[in-house]
Scaffold this motif. Structure first.
Motif, mmCIF file in Angstrom:
data_model
loop_
_atom_site.group_PDB
_atom_site.id
_atom_site.type_symbol
_atom_site.label_atom_id
_atom_site.label_comp_id
_atom_site.label_asym_id
_atom_site.label_seq_id
_atom_site.Cartn_x
_atom_site.Cartn_y
_atom_site.Cartn_z
ATOM 1 N N GLY A 43 0.824 -1.192 0.000
ATOM 2 C CA GLY A 43 0.000 0.000 0.000
ATOM 3 C C GLY A 43 0.860 1.244 0.000
ATOM 4 O O GLY A 43 2.039 1.205 0.380
ATOM 5 N N PRO A 44 0.322 2.382 -0.421
ATOM 6 C CA PRO A 44 1.078 3.629 -0.394
ATOM 7 C C PRO A 44 1.555 3.978 1.015
ATOM 8 O O PRO A 44 0.863 3.705 1.996
ATOM 9 C CB PRO A 44 0.068 4.670 -0.906
ATOM 10 C CG PRO A 44 -0.888 3.884 -1.744
ATOM 11 C CD PRO A 44 -1.004 2.561 -1.049
ATOM 12 N N GLN A 45 2.730 4.575 1.090
ATOM 13 C CA GLN A 45 3.357 4.935 2.363
ATOM 14 C C GLN A 45 3.552 6.442 2.405
ATOM 15 O O GLN A 45 4.097 7.037 1.467
ATOM 16 C CB GLN A 45 4.708 4.231 2.479
ATOM 17 C CG GLN A 45 5.524 4.613 3.698
ATOM 18 C CD GLN A 45 6.965 4.116 3.602
ATOM 19 O OE1 GLN A 45 7.477 3.846 2.524
ATOM 20 N NE2 GLN A 45 7.615 4.007 4.739
ATOM 21 N N TYR A 46 3.118 7.063 3.478
ATOM 22 C CA TYR A 46 3.281 8.509 3.654
ATOM 23 C C TYR A 46 4.767 8.874 3.734
ATOM 24 O O TYR A 46 5.566 8.175 4.377
ATOM 25 C CB TYR A 46 2.579 8.949 4.937
ATOM 26 C CG TYR A 46 2.918 10.348 5.392
ATOM 27 C CD1 TYR A 46 3.835 10.554 6.421
ATOM 28 C CD2 TYR A 46 2.329 11.458 4.802
ATOM 29 C CE1 TYR A 46 4.150 11.821 6.852
ATOM 30 C CE2 TYR A 46 2.636 12.732 5.228
ATOM 31 C CZ TYR A 46 3.547 12.917 6.250
ATOM 32 O OH TYR A 46 3.865 14.176 6.667
ATOM 33 N N ILE A 47 5.140 9.988 3.067
ATOM 34 C CA ILE A 47 6.516 10.465 3.150
ATOM 35 C C ILE A 47 6.567 11.801 3.887
ATOM 36 O O ILE A 47 7.242 11.936 4.901
ATOM 37 C CB ILE A 47 7.134 10.641 1.743
ATOM 38 C CG1 ILE A 47 7.119 9.322 0.969
ATOM 39 C CG2 ILE A 47 8.575 11.161 1.866
ATOM 40 C CD1 ILE A 47 7.563 9.467 -0.479
ATOM 41 N N ILE A 48 5.854 12.793 3.385
ATOM 42 C CA ILE A 48 5.984 14.143 3.902
ATOM 43 C C ILE A 48 4.851 14.997 3.358
ATOM 44 O O ILE A 48 4.220 14.623 2.362
ATOM 45 C CB ILE A 48 7.364 14.734 3.489
ATOM 46 C CG1 ILE A 48 7.756 15.947 4.345
ATOM 47 C CG2 ILE A 48 7.386 15.074 1.996
ATOM 48 C CD1 ILE A 48 9.225 16.341 4.175
ATOM 49 N N HIS A 49 4.543 16.107 4.003
ATOM 50 C CA HIS A 49 3.572 17.035 3.459
ATOM 51 C C HIS A 49 3.941 18.461 3.854
ATOM 52 O O HIS A 49 4.735 18.682 4.786
ATOM 53 C CB HIS A 49 2.156 16.697 3.904
ATOM 54 C CG HIS A 49 1.846 17.044 5.341
ATOM 55 N ND1 HIS A 49 2.201 16.218 6.387
ATOM 56 C CD2 HIS A 49 1.209 18.111 5.871
ATOM 57 C CE1 HIS A 49 1.784 16.770 7.512
ATOM 58 N NE2 HIS A 49 1.191 17.915 7.235
ATOM 59 N N GLY A 50 3.363 19.433 3.139
ATOM 60 C CA GLY A 50 3.630 20.829 3.432
ATOM 61 C C GLY A 50 2.522 21.721 2.908
ATOM 62 O O GLY A 50 1.733 21.319 2.047
ATOM 63 N N LEU A 51 2.475 22.939 3.414
ATOM 64 C CA LEU A 51 1.487 23.917 2.967
ATOM 65 C C LEU A 51 2.175 25.054 2.216
ATOM 66 O O LEU A 51 1.897 25.281 1.046
ATOM 67 C CB LEU A 51 0.721 24.476 4.159
ATOM 68 C CG LEU A 51 -0.392 25.465 3.849
ATOM 69 C CD1 LEU A 51 -1.477 24.791 3.007
ATOM 70 C CD2 LEU A 51 -0.997 26.035 5.137
ATOM 71 N N LYS A 52 3.070 25.743 2.882
ATOM 72 C CA LYS A 52 3.769 26.858 2.241
ATOM 73 C C LYS A 52 5.279 26.746 2.418
ATOM 74 O O LYS A 52 6.050 27.024 1.513
ATOM 75 C CB LYS A 52 3.300 28.188 2.838
ATOM 76 C CG LYS A 52 1.853 28.505 2.582
ATOM 77 C CD LYS A 52 1.477 29.847 3.197
ATOM 78 C CE LYS A 52 0.011 30.171 2.965
ATOM 79 N NZ LYS A 52 -0.375 31.467 3.599
ATOM 80 N N ASN A 53 5.675 26.332 3.614
ATOM 81 C CA ASN A 53 7.096 26.306 3.928
ATOM 82 C C ASN A 53 7.745 24.999 3.495
ATOM 83 O O ASN A 53 7.077 23.980 3.346
ATOM 84 C CB ASN A 53 7.297 26.475 5.434
ATOM 85 C CG ASN A 53 6.751 27.794 5.934
ATOM 86 O OD1 ASN A 53 6.868 28.811 5.256
ATOM 87 N ND2 ASN A 53 6.135 27.771 7.099
ATOM 88 N N ASN A 54 9.046 25.040 3.300
ATOM 89 C CA ASN A 54 9.786 23.812 3.037
ATOM 90 C C ASN A 54 9.773 22.949 4.294
ATOM 91 O O ASN A 54 9.744 23.464 5.419
ATOM 92 C CB ASN A 54 11.227 24.152 2.630
ATOM 93 C CG ASN A 54 11.267 24.966 1.352
ATOM 94 O OD1 ASN A 54 10.336 24.928 0.542
ATOM 95 N ND2 ASN A 54 12.341 25.704 1.173
ATOM 96 N N GLU A 55 9.765 21.654 4.104
ATOM 97 C CA GLU A 55 9.696 20.720 5.207
ATOM 98 C C GLU A 55 10.766 19.662 5.062
ATOM 99 O O GLU A 55 11.150 19.312 3.947
ATOM 100 C CB GLU A 55 8.318 20.045 5.265
ATOM 101 C CG GLU A 55 7.136 20.988 5.382
ATOM 102 C CD GLU A 55 7.016 21.634 6.760
ATOM 103 O OE1 GLU A 55 7.665 21.140 7.699
ATOM 104 O OE2 GLU A 55 6.281 22.634 6.877
ATOM 105 N N THR A 56 11.220 19.148 6.197
ATOM 106 C CA THR A 56 12.205 18.068 6.194
ATOM 107 C C THR A 56 11.859 17.101 7.305
ATOM 108 O O THR A 56 11.468 17.514 8.405
ATOM 109 C CB THR A 56 13.623 18.614 6.412
ATOM 110 O OG1 THR A 56 13.987 19.445 5.301
ATOM 111 C CG2 THR A 56 14.645 17.481 6.514
#
Lengths: 111, 114
Positions: A43-56
């Motif tokens: 199944g798909p695996q979550y990696i990362i998400h963001g709205l406006k700012n860069n994320e790590t």
């Protein structure tokens, strides 16, 4: 229809950074960008998400352009286990939060 | 902790038969989603539950497809009079609550209609 467009496939050498682009030119101000990946037969695996700012996080970095019309997922040191299909998804902050998947980018990490 | 589980992992059925696919979400997750994935395509949304109620069933392809979540936890996707075109991987995902939170996907059930 998916609100995102991605290249169909990409190759990356093992140990190098993998940069996966995504266009979401019709994104609204209240919509998030999410990235998932799907390894064969899982199944798909979550990696990362963001709205406006860069994320790590521990898996990847997400760079979102200032106009929010595109983003790039960066896997800093790709390994063979990162070979997968990567999906970029735009999620509204209202409604049912269902995901509209495109066909994604098939990333192949080469030894 | 335990992730989303789906049973069976594989189901082969004959055209015209009835099938049920089960999803056990992560404990405490109130939002549950069903998706269908055909070969070479991204997952396609089918239905969304918030608690026991189907909040959005706009992705169900026709009235042969139905899903329930009677106690707000386990969900069952039911397909009547199966057709060969129903062959796909059926994915279930759960999320902590309603909102733009990450969805956790199960491994899927591969349905083959012969």
């Amino acid at each position: 229809d998916a609100k995102t467009t991605q290249p169909t496939s990409m190759d990356c050498a093992e140990g190098r950074a993998a940069n996966l682009p995504c266009n979401h030119s019709t994104i609204s101000g209240n919509e998030y960008v999410y990235w998932y990946r799907q390894i064969h037969s899982q199944g798909p695996q979550y990696i990362i998400h963001g709205l406006k700012n860069n994320e790590t996080n521990e898996m990847a970095s997400l760079i979102i352009t200032e106009d929010r019309k595109s983003s790039t997922l960066i896997l800093p040191h790709a390994t063979l286990r990162d070979t997968a299909v990567y999906y970029c998804i735009v999620i509204t902050t209202s409604g049912t939060y269902k995901y509209i998947f495109g066909t994604g980018t098939r990333l192949k990490v080469l030894a | 902790g335990a992730g989303v589980s789906q049973t069976p992992s594989n189901k082969v059925t004959e055209k015209g038969k009835y099938v049920e696919l089960r999803c056990d979400p992560i404990s405490g997750h109130t939002a549950l989603y069903w998706y269908r994935q055909s070969l070479g395509q991204g997952p396609e949304f089918l239905i969304y539950f918030q608690g026991t109620g189907a909040a959005d069933d706009s992705g169900l392809p026709n009235d042969r497809f139905f899903a329930v979540r009677p106690e707000g936890s386990v969900s069952t996707l039911k397909i009547q009079r199966t057709e060969r075109g129903d062959s796909a991987v059926y994915l279930c995902a759960s999320s902590l609550m309603q909102g733009p939170y990450e969805q956790y996907f199960g491994p899927g059930t591969r349905l083959t209609v012969t």
